[in-house]
Write an enzyme that holds these catalytic residues in place. Sequence first.
Site, short mmCIF file in Angstrom:
data_model
loop_
_atom_site.label_atom_id
_atom_site.label_comp_id
_atom_site.label_asym_id
_atom_site.label_seq_id
_atom_site.Cartn_x
_atom_site.Cartn_y
_atom_site.Cartn_z
N ASP A 107 6.16 -2.24 0.99
CA ASP A 107 7.12 -1.18 0.69
C ASP A 107 6.72 0.15 1.34
O ASP A 107 7.12 1.21 0.90
CB ASP A 107 7.29 -1.02 -0.83
N TYR A 155 41.57 -7.66 20.70
CA TYR A 155 40.44 -8.45 20.22
C TYR A 155 40.06 -9.45 21.29
O TYR A 155 40.85 -10.33 21.64
CB TYR A 155 40.79 -9.19 18.92
N SER A 181 53.94 -9.47 29.67
CA SER A 181 53.80 -8.81 28.37
C SER A 181 54.42 -9.64 27.25
O SER A 181 55.47 -10.24 27.43
CB SER A 181 54.59 -7.51 28.48
N GLY A 237 -3.88 8.21 -6.18
CA GLY A 237 -5.32 8.19 -6.36
C GLY A 237 -5.95 9.31 -5.52
O GLY A 237 -5.49 9.58 -4.41
N LYS A 262 33.59 -9.54 21.03
CA LYS A 262 32.52 -10.38 20.46
C LYS A 262 32.24 -11.55 21.38
O LYS A 262 33.17 -12.28 21.73
CB LYS A 262 32.93 -10.90 19.09
N LYS A 291 12.77 -5.57 -3.56
CA LYS A 291 12.52 -4.27 -2.93
C LYS A 291 12.14 -4.38 -1.45
O LYS A 291 12.73 -3.71 -0.60
CB LYS A 291 11.43 -3.51 -3.68
N ALA A 336 3.91 -8.08 -4.14
CA ALA A 336 4.11 -8.84 -5.38
C ALA A 336 4.69 -8.00 -6.50
O ALA A 336 4.97 -8.52 -7.58
CB ALA A 336 2.80 -9.47 -5.83
N GLU A 388 -8.10 7.13 -9.77
CA GLU A 388 -6.67 7.09 -10.06
C GLU A 388 -6.28 8.31 -10.90
O GLU A 388 -7.08 8.79 -11.72
CB GLU A 388 -6.34 5.80 -10.81
N ARG A 446 12.35 -0.40 -10.15
CA ARG A 446 12.99 0.92 -10.04
C ARG A 446 14.07 0.97 -8.96
O ARG A 446 14.84 1.92 -8.88
CB ARG A 446 11.93 2.00 -9.80
C1 UD1 Z 1 -1.88 2.66 -5.65
C2 UD1 Z 1 -3.34 3.08 -5.56
C3 UD1 Z 1 -3.41 4.60 -5.47
C4 UD1 Z 1 -2.62 5.09 -4.27
C5 UD1 Z 1 -1.19 4.58 -4.34
C6 UD1 Z 1 -0.45 4.89 -3.07
C7 UD1 Z 1 -4.55 1.38 -6.80
C8 UD1 Z 1 -5.22 1.07 -8.09
N1 UD1 Z 1 -4.04 2.62 -6.73
O1 UD1 Z 1 -1.41 3.17 -6.87
O2 UD1 Z 1 -4.74 5.02 -5.35
O3 UD1 Z 1 -2.61 6.50 -4.22
O4 UD1 Z 1 -1.16 3.13 -4.50
O5 UD1 Z 1 0.91 4.59 -3.23
O6 UD1 Z 1 -4.52 0.58 -5.90
N2 UD1 Z 1 1.02 -4.71 -6.15
C9 UD1 Z 1 0.92 -6.07 -6.15
N3 UD1 Z 1 0.36 -6.71 -7.22
C10 UD1 Z 1 -0.11 -6.02 -8.30
C11 UD1 Z 1 0.00 -4.61 -8.30
C12 UD1 Z 1 0.57 -4.00 -7.21
O7 UD1 Z 1 1.34 -6.74 -5.20
O8 UD1 Z 1 -0.61 -6.66 -9.24
C13 UD1 Z 1 1.64 -4.04 -5.01
C14 UD1 Z 1 2.94 -3.39 -5.43
O9 UD1 Z 1 4.03 -4.20 -5.04
C15 UD1 Z 1 2.96 -2.10 -4.69
C16 UD1 Z 1 1.51 -1.82 -4.32
O10 UD1 Z 1 0.80 -3.00 -4.59
O11 UD1 Z 1 3.65 -2.21 -3.49
C17 UD1 Z 1 0.94 -0.64 -5.06
O12 UD1 Z 1 0.89 -0.95 -6.45
P1 UD1 Z 1 1.15 0.15 -7.56
O13 UD1 Z 1 0.97 -0.48 -8.88
O14 UD1 Z 1 2.44 0.84 -7.32
O15 UD1 Z 1 -0.05 1.15 -7.30
P2 UD1 Z 1 -0.05 2.69 -7.60
O16 UD1 Z 1 -0.24 2.90 -9.05
O17 UD1 Z 1 1.08 3.35 -6.95
#
Ligand code: UD1
Length: 448
Positions: A110, A350, A407, A142, A335, A27, A15, A156, A20
């Site tokens: 991701d 072709y 030919s 974290g 193809k 993504k 979500a 965190e 970035r």
């Molecule tokens: C999170 C972890 C962290 C860990 C890291 C690994 C938490 C609080 N922290 O941090 O401990 O080391 O991942 O990469 O979980 N996402 C949603 N909805 C939201 C928020 C996030 O779907 O409301 C999804 C994002 O698309 C993303 C993933 O969750 O793919 C991680 O979210 P992100 O906010 O990047 O967490 P980090 O701060 O990286």
Amino acid sequence: MSTPTRARAAVILAAGQGTRMKSSLPKVLHRVGGRAMLDHAIDAAEALGCERVVVVVGDHSPEVRAHVVKRLGEAAVAVQDPPLGTGHAVLAAREALADFDGDVVVTYGDVPLLKASDIAPAFGADGVTVIGFEARDAGAYGRLIVTDAGLEAIVEAKEASADQLSITACNSGVLAAPAEVLFDLLDRVGNANAKGEYYLTDVVALAREAGHPTRAVFAPEDAVMGVNAQGELAQAEALFQKVQRETAMEGGVTMAAPDTVHFSWDTRIGGGAVIEPYVVFGPGAVIEGGARIRSFSHIEGARVAAGAEVGPYARLRPGAHLAEGVKVGNFVEVKNVTMAKGAKANHLAYLGDGAVGAGANIGAGTIFCNYDGFFKHRTEVGEGAFVGSNSALVAPVRIGEGAMVGSGSVVTRDVAAGDLALGRAEQTVKPGWARRFMDTMRAKKAAR
Ligand code: UD1
Ligand code: CA
């Protein structure tokens, strides 16, 4: 993998906005090894035997939703709107899993390189299991607070003390727990923290308080890598390619310059095949052992049998099926054509939509004219036929067994077995004309 003793489900978080990436493509739909990262995550969940897979999508990306619906159906989509943190995201999947009883693992759309075998150890325990990794650079990850009593909490980076920041054991984000335990704990997660978000990671400390066991199991750092920007996507691709190449070589594939060979997620190459430098495999390529793919060829959706030779500079597109001993040479595009044993198209052609019989020879410059601007039609060339250079075979058309095409012919009607077709202007010869012409012109030029 052995059959799991408890039912398994996966919640895949997807979500995030992915801003970035600076791309209009969401993504998680960016590809690694020719396959969307989200599909890699779903593949892993399916390989784990998850009977339910729920993907948490944002309201902002209808493409991601459509992608999930197409592969898994409506029931697999949970919408999180607005995104208030990873814990909040998992809660969005609660309803979709309301009738599910078993272990739930949380993974990410991701994180494309994480395999089922990396995740499997997280299942089967009673409380919360976190997949950790040893970070080369712990940065914003974290931190896992592990004491003699086991995994106590995840802190965190933004919340961590200086001491805690020096910990190199980090949270991959992947976590598993029995469904009931997980959702009960998530109900108790608050958002009084540095980011004002509902952290999934808080369930560890809450589990301890509630008397549930908690533990960390470790995976390689490369496997847990997440993609946030284009540079990381390229890094993930590089790691993916490295594994594909090593696997191919372990399986007996000869590659003189493996770093220049590009694989797709599903490329299959048999032991004893030779892949020369600079070959690209798009999705759906199957190369049997004993085939040779020469440099600068591009192959997708195609099968190449033992003893066949392709390239250099050949292009095989979906539906190109090359039987044993077939030769497809430089600047030939194939193809949706089956080429039977020993058929040849050695240069500049072709071949689209049709079939070439065993041992038939397709001369340089031959074109299967398969498209009339509205529909595609087939060209069939019989066994042992000979198509002379620079011929246009206007489909639908059949060249019979052992027939010949002169030919430069444009062939619009079928040619029966054993016949010769000539479809070109008849040649006329004017004796001495060239000599007289040149003499006159040379004389004119000399007089200037
Ligand atoms: C999170 C972890 C962290 C860990 C890291 C690994 C938490 C609080 N922290 O941090 O401990 O080391 O991942 O990469 O979980 N996402 C949603 N909805 C939201 C928020 C996030 O779907 O409301 C999804 C994002 O698309 C993303 C993933 O969750 O793919 C991680 O979210 P992100 O906010 O990047 O967490 P980090 O701060 O990286
Ligand atoms: Ca992140």
